[in-house]
Write a protein that holds these residues in place. Structure first.
Motif, PDB file in Angstrom:
ATOM      1  N   UNK A  34       0.832  -1.066  -0.151  1.00  0.00           N
ATOM      2  CA  UNK A  34       0.179  -0.062   0.033  1.00  0.00           C
ATOM      3  C   UNK A  34       1.018   1.095  -0.187  1.00  0.00           C
ATOM      4  N   UNK A  35       0.895   2.141  -0.940  1.00  0.00           N
ATOM      5  CA  UNK A  35       1.666   3.283  -1.186  1.00  0.00           C
ATOM      6  C   UNK A  35       1.224   4.438  -0.089  1.00  0.00           C
ATOM      7  N   UNK A  36       0.232   4.583   0.274  1.00  0.00           N
ATOM      8  CA  UNK A  36      -0.379   5.678   1.024  1.00  0.00           C
ATOM      9  C   UNK A  36      -0.568   5.563   2.519  1.00  0.00           C
ATOM     10  N   UNK A  37      -0.720   6.549   3.279  1.00  0.00           N
ATOM     11  CA  UNK A  37      -0.836   6.202   4.792  1.00  0.00           C
ATOM     12  C   UNK A  37      -2.104   5.750   5.143  1.00  0.00           C
ATOM     13  N   UNK A  38      -2.281   5.650   6.212  1.00  0.00           N
ATOM     14  CA  UNK A  38      -3.772   5.155   6.939  1.00  0.00           C
ATOM     15  C   UNK A  38      -4.810   5.861   6.145  1.00  0.00           C
ATOM     16  N   UNK A  39      -5.759   5.232   6.066  1.00  0.00           N
ATOM     17  CA  UNK A  39      -6.791   6.081   5.236  1.00  0.00           C
ATOM     18  C   UNK A  39      -7.728   6.716   6.232  1.00  0.00           C
ATOM     19  N   UNK A  40      -7.918   8.179   6.049  1.00  0.00           N
ATOM     20  CA  UNK A  40      -8.580   8.968   6.866  1.00  0.00           C
ATOM     21  C   UNK A  40     -10.171   9.265   6.401  1.00  0.00           C
TER      22      UNK A  40
ATOM     23  N   UNK B  38     -13.496   7.852   3.438  1.00  0.00           N
ATOM     24  CA  UNK B  38     -13.782   6.897   2.384  1.00  0.00           C
ATOM     25  C   UNK B  38     -13.105   7.118   0.840  1.00  0.00           C
ATOM     26  N   UNK B  39     -12.618   8.146   0.497  1.00  0.00           N
ATOM     27  CA  UNK B  39     -11.955   8.371  -0.653  1.00  0.00           C
ATOM     28  C   UNK B  39     -10.472   7.757  -0.427  1.00  0.00           C
ATOM     29  N   UNK B  40      -9.877   7.803   0.568  1.00  0.00           N
ATOM     30  CA  UNK B  40      -8.684   6.992   0.651  1.00  0.00           C
ATOM     31  C   UNK B  40      -8.826   5.703   0.944  1.00  0.00           C
ATOM     32  N   UNK B  41      -9.984   5.248   1.592  1.00  0.00           N
ATOM     33  CA  UNK B  41     -10.111   3.970   1.723  1.00  0.00           C
ATOM     34  C   UNK B  41     -10.483   2.948   0.504  1.00  0.00           C
ATOM     35  N   UNK B  42     -11.049   3.896  -0.552  1.00  0.00           N
ATOM     36  CA  UNK B  42     -11.109   3.473  -1.994  1.00  0.00           C
ATOM     37  C   UNK B  42      -9.924   3.056  -2.685  1.00  0.00           C
ATOM     38  N   UNK B  43      -9.192   3.977  -2.367  1.00  0.00           N
ATOM     39  CA  UNK B  43      -7.670   4.133  -2.883  1.00  0.00           C
ATOM     40  C   UNK B  43      -7.125   2.779  -2.682  1.00  0.00           C
ATOM     41  N   UNK B  44      -7.139   2.439  -1.113  1.00  0.00           N
ATOM     42  CA  UNK B  44      -6.564   1.292  -0.603  1.00  0.00           C
ATOM     43  C   UNK B  44      -7.168   0.098  -1.334  1.00  0.00           C
TER      44      UNK B  44
END
Length: 101
Positions: free
Chosen positions: A34-40, A42-48
């Motif tokens: 996973x390239x990003x940090x902890x999802x903050x 729903x958009x971040x969660x969708x990216x994960x």
């Protein structure tokens, strides 16, 4: 003294196991690509989710890796939900809090 150890040893054992098992879970999650940090949000969660889906489509070993990490994490969460409840009920009964059941 022996009675004190007999009563408190299981609680100390549980308290020592939690950080050790949490470290194992953090390590397992860190092995995922996973390239990003902890999802903050729903958009971040969708990216994960998209990253993990792309990784799982790269082969059966990648799919097994993601399933293993998700399975280990789910078992860990379920395993620690019950001891926490037991400790809460035990401590509230020691404090004289009335039980609802």
């Amino acid at each position: 003294m022996f009675n004190f150890l007999q009563v408190h040893t299981p609680v100390l054992f549980v308290l020592m196991l939690f950080p050790l098992s949490a470290a194992l879970i953090v390590f397992c999650i860190s092995t995922l690509p996973i390239t990003m940090s902890w999802p903050r949000n729903l958009t971040d969660l969708a990216e994960v989710g998209r990253e993990l889906q792309g990784y799982t489509q790269s082969g059966p070993a990648a799919m097994a890796h993601v399933l293993a990490v998700i399975s280990i994490t789910a078992v860990w969460k379920h395993a620690w939900s019950i001891p926490g409840s037991v400790i809460w009920v035990r401590s509230s009964s020691l404090l004289g809090v009335a039980r609802a059941y």
